[in-house]
Design a protein around this motif. Structure first.
Motif, PDB file in Angstrom:
ATOM      1  N   ILE A 187       0.839  -1.202   0.000  1.00  0.00           N
ATOM      2  CA  ILE A 187       0.000   0.000   0.000  1.00  0.00           C
ATOM      3  C   ILE A 187       0.871   1.249   0.000  1.00  0.00           C
ATOM      4  N   ILE A 188       1.900   1.254   0.864  1.00  0.00           N
ATOM      5  CA  ILE A 188       2.785   2.416   0.964  1.00  0.00           C
ATOM      6  C   ILE A 188       3.488   2.670  -0.366  1.00  0.00           C
ATOM      7  N   ASN A 189       4.041   1.619  -0.962  1.00  0.00           N
ATOM      8  CA  ASN A 189       4.755   1.770  -2.227  1.00  0.00           C
ATOM      9  C   ASN A 189       3.839   2.202  -3.363  1.00  0.00           C
ATOM     10  N   ALA A 190       2.610   1.705  -3.353  1.00  0.00           N
ATOM     11  CA  ALA A 190       1.648   2.111  -4.382  1.00  0.00           C
ATOM     12  C   ALA A 190       1.338   3.598  -4.264  1.00  0.00           C
ATOM     13  N   LEU A 191       1.168   4.079  -3.028  1.00  0.00           N
ATOM     14  CA  LEU A 191       0.900   5.504  -2.813  1.00  0.00           C
ATOM     15  C   LEU A 191       2.108   6.355  -3.197  1.00  0.00           C
ATOM     16  N   ILE A 192       3.308   5.898  -2.817  1.00  0.00           N
ATOM     17  CA  ILE A 192       4.526   6.621  -3.167  1.00  0.00           C
ATOM     18  C   ILE A 192       4.663   6.717  -4.682  1.00  0.00           C
ATOM     19  N   SER A 193       4.400   5.610  -5.364  1.00  0.00           N
ATOM     20  CA  SER A 193       4.491   5.589  -6.823  1.00  0.00           C
ATOM     21  C   SER A 193       3.545   6.604  -7.448  1.00  0.00           C
ATOM     22  N   ALA A 194       2.309   6.624  -6.991  1.00  0.00           N
ATOM     23  CA  ALA A 194       1.308   7.550  -7.548  1.00  0.00           C
ATOM     24  C   ALA A 194       1.734   9.000  -7.333  1.00  0.00           C
ATOM     25  N   VAL A 195       2.222   9.298  -6.136  1.00  0.00           N
ATOM     26  CA  VAL A 195       2.635  10.666  -5.813  1.00  0.00           C
ATOM     27  C   VAL A 195       3.829  11.087  -6.662  1.00  0.00           C
ATOM     28  N   MET A 196       4.815  10.201  -6.813  1.00  0.00           N
ATOM     29  CA  MET A 196       5.998  10.532  -7.597  1.00  0.00           C
ATOM     30  C   MET A 196       5.647  10.804  -9.053  1.00  0.00           C
ATOM     31  N   TYR A 197       4.733  10.015  -9.611  1.00  0.00           N
ATOM     32  CA  TYR A 197       4.303  10.227 -10.993  1.00  0.00           C
ATOM     33  C   TYR A 197       3.578  11.567 -11.145  1.00  0.00           C
ATOM     34  N   LEU A 198       2.748  11.904 -10.174  1.00  0.00           N
ATOM     35  CA  LEU A 198       1.991  13.158 -10.234  1.00  0.00           C
ATOM     36  C   LEU A 198       2.923  14.369 -10.170  1.00  0.00           C
TER      37      LEU A 198
END
Length: 212
Positions: A187-198
């Motif tokens: 969950i943490i990595n998925a959120l980090i990934s989304a934020v970094m892409y944005l």
């Protein structure tokens, strides 16, 4: 006012995403919390490190190279590329679901205050990834920000930093089991990934108009 709040949130989100991903520093703080090994002092050293390094990124690198200059544009582009790479690694980790923040009980022994401070210093200032994340990357992200917005970005970043560091050491015993589960890190990595892409997308949107 909304713009200032938006920049504050951006600083908090970027800082939070980067800090959470620095495994060695987090593992060290988790151990100090579990053993009550001068947790406040250790967290404070890490936090002061972020104050200095994030400040250097925003008011040093970021302020030196404005988005109007070719160097500022290159720095922002480099930041976007780094964020895409960073986000991709986080996404892979989320898909694999093998990440965890483990703590070896044999290594979790109480030491002197001096030893704890030296270890916290080493984890903060002798880790090259910390400089890339806080100085270079933050400098690239803030290159396009007006001077008035920079303190708000720093405030948001340091708020996230303080919240994470002190929560990690003082709620260590409750967090240990959660942070040692691959499901949590998915969950943490998925959120980090989304934020970094944005954030990478925002940087590209800021840079592209100067080139076309």
């Amino acid at each position: 006012m909304f713009e200032f709040v938006s920049v504050f949130v951006m600083g908090a989100v970027i800082s939070g995403g980067l800090i959470i991903a620095i495994g060695s520093q987090n593992a060290f703080l988790l151990k100090t919390g579990l053993t009550n090994n001068h947790p406040f002092a250790a967290a404070t050293v890490c936090f002061i490190g972020d104050i200095l390094l994030i400040g250097a990124g925003v008011f040093g690198v970021g302020a030196l190279f404005s988005i109007e200059s070719i160097w500022g544009q290159m720095l922002s582009l480099a930041g976007a590329i780094f964020l895409i790479w960073y986000g991709s690694n986080a996404l892979k980790a989320a898909i694999k679901g093998e990440s965890r923040l483990s703590v070896d009980e044999n290594e979790s022994k109480r030491t002197s205050l001096k030893s704890a401070l030296l270890m916290a210093f080493a984890m903060t200032f002798l880790n090259p990834h910390v400089y890339i994340d806080t100085v270079v990357l933050v400098g690239g992200v803030t290159a396009g920000l007006e001077q008035a917005y920079r303190p708000w970005f720093v405030a948001g970043a340091l708020c996230a930093s303080a919240t994470w560091f002190y929560t990690l050491v003082f709620v260590a015993k409750k967090l240990a089991n959660k942070l040692n589960k691959p499901k949590t890190w998915r969950i943490i990595n998925a959120l980090i990934s989304a934020v970094m892409y944005l954030i990478a997308g925002r940087l590209l949107v800021d840079v592209i108009p100067y080139w076309f």
